[in-house]
Write a protein that holds these residues in place. Structure first.
Motif, mmCIF file in Angstrom:
data_model
loop_
_atom_site.group_PDB
_atom_site.id
_atom_site.type_symbol
_atom_site.label_atom_id
_atom_site.label_comp_id
_atom_site.label_asym_id
_atom_site.label_seq_id
_atom_site.Cartn_x
_atom_site.Cartn_y
_atom_site.Cartn_z
ATOM 1 N N MET B 1 0.830 -1.196 0.000
ATOM 2 C CA MET B 1 0.000 0.000 0.000
ATOM 3 C C MET B 1 0.873 1.258 0.000
ATOM 4 N N MET B 2 1.779 1.162 0.936
ATOM 5 C CA MET B 2 2.748 2.258 1.092
ATOM 6 C C MET B 2 3.558 2.474 -0.192
ATOM 7 N N LYS B 3 3.877 1.336 -0.799
ATOM 8 C CA LYS B 3 4.687 1.362 -2.021
ATOM 9 C C LYS B 3 3.904 1.997 -3.158
ATOM 10 N N GLN B 4 2.626 1.691 -3.232
ATOM 11 C CA GLN B 4 1.768 2.273 -4.295
ATOM 12 C C GLN B 4 1.651 3.786 -4.152
ATOM 13 N N TRP B 5 1.469 4.203 -2.915
ATOM 14 C CA TRP B 5 1.351 5.648 -2.598
ATOM 15 C C TRP B 5 2.618 6.415 -3.056
ATOM 16 N N PHE B 6 3.785 5.768 -2.721
ATOM 17 C CA PHE B 6 5.077 6.401 -3.052
ATOM 18 C C PHE B 6 5.257 6.548 -4.575
ATOM 19 N N VAL B 7 4.916 5.461 -5.253
ATOM 20 C CA VAL B 7 5.097 5.491 -6.733
ATOM 21 C C VAL B 7 4.209 6.564 -7.352
ATOM 22 N N LYS B 8 2.961 6.672 -6.821
ATOM 23 C CA LYS B 8 1.993 7.667 -7.375
ATOM 24 C C LYS B 8 2.491 9.101 -7.190
ATOM 25 N N TYR B 9 2.898 9.425 -5.957
ATOM 26 C CA TYR B 9 3.258 10.814 -5.681
ATOM 27 C C TYR B 9 4.651 11.170 -6.242
ATOM 28 N N PHE B 10 5.498 10.103 -6.280
ATOM 29 C CA PHE B 10 6.812 10.352 -6.892
ATOM 30 C C PHE B 10 6.666 10.686 -8.377
ATOM 31 N N GLY B 11 5.767 9.988 -9.032
ATOM 32 C CA GLY B 11 5.503 10.238 -10.493
ATOM 33 C C GLY B 11 4.986 11.634 -10.689
ATOM 34 N N ILE B 12 3.998 12.026 -9.777
ATOM 35 C CA ILE B 12 3.417 13.383 -9.910
ATOM 36 C C ILE B 12 4.495 14.431 -9.710
ATOM 37 N N ALA B 13 5.333 14.213 -8.724
ATOM 38 C CA ALA B 13 6.409 15.178 -8.425
ATOM 39 C C ALA B 13 7.384 15.278 -9.578
ATOM 40 N N LEU B 14 7.655 14.133 -10.191
ATOM 41 C CA LEU B 14 8.615 14.131 -11.326
ATOM 42 C C LEU B 14 8.059 14.908 -12.520
ATOM 43 N N VAL B 15 6.769 14.630 -12.810
ATOM 44 C CA VAL B 15 6.122 15.351 -13.941
ATOM 45 C C VAL B 15 6.114 16.843 -13.657
ATOM 46 N N ALA B 16 5.753 17.203 -12.412
ATOM 47 C CA ALA B 16 5.702 18.616 -12.022
ATOM 48 C C ALA B 16 7.068 19.261 -12.156
ATOM 49 N N LEU B 17 8.094 18.482 -11.795
ATOM 50 C CA LEU B 17 9.462 19.006 -11.861
ATOM 51 C C LEU B 17 9.869 19.276 -13.322
ATOM 52 N N ILE B 18 9.510 18.313 -14.139
ATOM 53 C CA ILE B 18 9.854 18.476 -15.566
ATOM 54 C C ILE B 18 9.101 19.684 -16.124
ATOM 55 N N GLY B 19 7.805 19.776 -15.793
ATOM 56 C CA GLY B 19 6.967 20.930 -16.264
ATOM 57 C C GLY B 19 7.533 22.223 -15.741
ATOM 58 N N LEU B 20 7.964 22.218 -14.543
ATOM 59 C CA LEU B 20 8.508 23.435 -13.939
ATOM 60 C C LEU B 20 9.789 23.854 -14.656
#
Lengths: 330, 330
Positions: B1-20
């Motif tokens: 569960m914890m692992k799924q949460w991490f993968v989801k938010y890490f992906g969002i953060a990465l996309v946001a970083l690239i967009g930024l």
């Protein structure tokens, strides 16, 4: 001064040419003016050449040759050339005789000593060539028989220079067979007054026969004897060659104006006409004056002009004058 | 569960970083467009300016303009892209000015212009949009109460220098040719006027003729049997003398013509008689095989000498003779 041969010849000519004065006397009775035409007729008669006469109607062409025929006691025929004339109308034809039940020869008007071919250019080429062939050959063939034409045989053909419509101009080769082309013009005012008086009076003078055709044939033989020096021969050939190759005779300006010059027949006729002229002048030798006197009449129909010459209104008369004024007289 | 949460938010953060990162890159590049007037009449021309600010070393693809900016805005002409010096922040400023107009009335939107660029050391392409603009095109106020005016004729555009240039060159060319011709003819004139100074004076024709006649006497032609040659040379010398002295073309003339041509000159009749007699003897020798006596041969030369000596002073035609002749002709 001793003149060998020529002295005898001169004496002979003085004797043989006495009829010239008689002919002139008789001709002058009916022909007023036109001295040059009468003189040219005599030249043609004495040198066995034919004459092409150019002049407007009414200048006594017919009268002149008719009177000459009468003075010489010779036959005369006048043939009016028309577009429908046939060679047989001129030369004659074979006609079936019911009496003898065979074809007999009916000779045409060409069998005469003097022929006036009036307006020769009105007939088509076949009639013209029939006449010109007879002129050249001095004989005519009808059917299977060949007939000699009478001697002397002189043809005087006329051309009207003002009417060209419906005419058949003589080709250069045919024109060359005429010894002289004489251009006659209107008489002078005084002469015309005399013509007028003569024609409105009741008595028209008539010519008398003063010589025979035999005398003419004898005179022709004497004319052939008239001396023509080598210097005069050179003068004649120079004149004829200048008409062929003008550039070689300091006449470069004529190079593009002359399409063809005088033929060897021109040289022969120039010599013969000059001899006859000397005879008329009662001389046994030809001098340059004789050549110059007949040069125009001998050469004017033997020099062809180019289109450039016609465009520039240059006539053969001007070309001949220039040639005579350029060639050195011997 | 914890692992799924991490993968989801890490992906969002990465996309946001690239967009930024892209946003930050785009923020470094700024495109601004402006117009010189926002309200115009139809066809009135204004300047549209586009400016781009980019850090040094950025590769910018400037747009290639066609005829229009948008459907309603036409480009009349455009200047080259200017590059301004670096500002204090190390940015490069680029600018281009276009002359634009519009013929449609109303409020027209000029769309933002997309400018592509690549940062230094990066092959990716980014886009910077300029700001959109509004242009108001107001119609021309028409005075409907005024009368109709006639249609104006075609107006000529003022001449430009390039149009006049060929005429100027032509005029100068003609002037130069004219000047050259004037110079040439003046020089030639001078030369021809100077020439006679160096020209050897011509020998008088009578001296040449006398000398030639004396030479002929010494040649002893007739004594050696060359009578014809003797008389030919004798007449040639005198004819050439007549041509040069009296300008009568005697070389191309016959005896009669020469005598006739000399009638206009006041030459002593006795000298003329001598000339005439000798020319006639010469004609007889040349053309009629005449053999004159030794006395006649000598006399002929003496007569010709006498003629030359007595006539050389009479180079001008006698006025009386000419005036009489002219009267006859008229």
């Amino acid at each position: 001064m001793i003149v060998t041969d020529i002295k005898e010849l001169n004496e002979k000519i003085q004797r043989e040419s006495q009829f010239i004065d008689l002919i002139n006397l008789e001709m002058n009775k009916v022909i007023i003016g036109q001295k040059s035409m009468t003189e040219r007729l005599m030249i043609g008669l004495l040198s066995n050449g034919h004459i092409l006469l150019e002049g407007v109607p009414g200048l006594a062409k017919t009268l002149a040759i008719k009177s000459l025929a009468n003075v010489i006691k010779a036959d005369f025929s006048r043939i009016q050339f028309t577009p429908d004339l046939l060679p047989a109308d001129l030369l004659g034809t074979l006609i079936y005789s019911q009496k003898s039940e065979e074809f007999v020869v009916r000779k045409g008007p060409i069998f005469a000593n003097f022929i006036l071919a009036d307006e020769i250019n009105r007939s088509p080429a076949k009639v013209q060539s029939a006449l010109l062939e007879a002129m050249q050959e001095k004989q005519v063939t009808i059917g299977e028989k060949t007939f000699k034409l009478p001697d002397p045989f002189l043809v005087m053909a006329t051309q009207n220079p003002i009417e060209q419509e419906g005419t058949y101009p003589l080709p250069e080769a045919q024109v060359d067979r005429f010894m002289l082309k004489v251009v006659i013009s209107y008489p002078k005012k005084e002469e015309e007054k005399l013509i007028l008086r003569q024609n409105i009076s009741n008595e028209m003078p008539a010519t008398n026969s003063v010589i025979s055709t035999e005398d003419i044939l004898k005179a022709r033989a004497v004319v052939r004897e008239v001396y023509l020096d080598e210097k005069i021969e050179n003068y004649i050939t120079d004149i004829v060659f200048a008409s062929r190759f003008p550039t070689e005779y300091r006449l470069k300006k004529f190079e593009k104006l002359i399409s063809y010059g005088g033929s060897p027949r021109a040289s022969i006729n120039l010599a013969l006409a000059a001899k006859a002229y000397a005879f008329i002048k009662r001389r046994g030798y030809v001098i340059p004056e004789d050549i110059r006197a007949v040069a125009h009449d001998v050469l004017r129909h033997r020099i062809g002009l180019t289109y450039e010459a016609e465009a520039e209104n240059i006539t053969t008369e001007e070309i001949i004058n220039e040639i005579l004024n350029t060639i050195e007289v011997p | 569960m914890m692992k799924q949460w991490f993968v989801k938010y890490f992906g969002i953060a990465l996309v946001a970083l690239i967009g930024l990162s892209d946003w930050a890159t785009a923020q470094n590049v700024e495109a601004v467009s402006s117009i010189s007037a926002d309200t115009i009449l139809p066809g009135q021309q204004i300047t549209y300016e586009i400016n781009l600010k980019a850090p040094e070393g950025y590769l910018v693809e400037w747009p290639l303009w066609e005829d229009t900016l948008s459907k309603e805005v036409e480009i009349i002409r455009h200047k080259d892209v200017e590059q301004l010096p670096l500002d204090d922040k190390g940015n490069v400023w680029m600018r281009q000015q276009l002359t634009v107009t519009s013929f449609d009335t109303g409020v027209i939107r000029i769309p933002p212009i997309a400018l592509h660029f690549s940062p230094k050391g990066d092959t990716s392409k980014y886009e910077a949009l300029s700001n959109g603009l509004f242009l108001r095109v107001i119609p021309v106020a028409i005075d409907t109460s005024a009368a109709f005016k006639p249609i104006k004729g075609i107006q000529k555009a003022p001449l430009t220098f390039m149009e006049i240039l060929p005429w100027i060159i032509g005029f100068l060319g003609v002037a130069l040719i004219a000047l050259f011709l004037v110079w040439y003819f003046v020089k030639r004139q001078r030369r021809t006027t100077e020439m006679p100074l160096f020209e050897k004076p011509k020998r008088p024709p009578h001296l040449t003729a006398i000398e030639a006649l004396e030479n002929l006497r010494h040649e002893r032609l007739w004594q050696n049997g060359k009578v014809k040659e003797y008389y030919s040379q004798l007449t040639d010398i005198v004819r050439l003398y007549i041509e040069q002295q009296f300008h009568v073309l005697a070389v191309e003339m016959t005896t009669d013509e020469i005598l006739s041509g000399l009638k206009h000159f006041s030459i002593n009749p006795e000298a003329m008689q001598k000339l005439s007699g000798t020319l006639q003897i010469a004609d007889l020798v040349k053309f009629a095989k005449a053999q004159p006596t030794a006395l006649e041969n000598d006399l002929s030369l003496d007569h010709m000498l006498d003629f030359v000596k007595e006539s050389y002073g009479n180079g001008q035609p006698a006025e009386a003779a000419f005036s009489e002749e002219n009267q006859d002709k008229s």
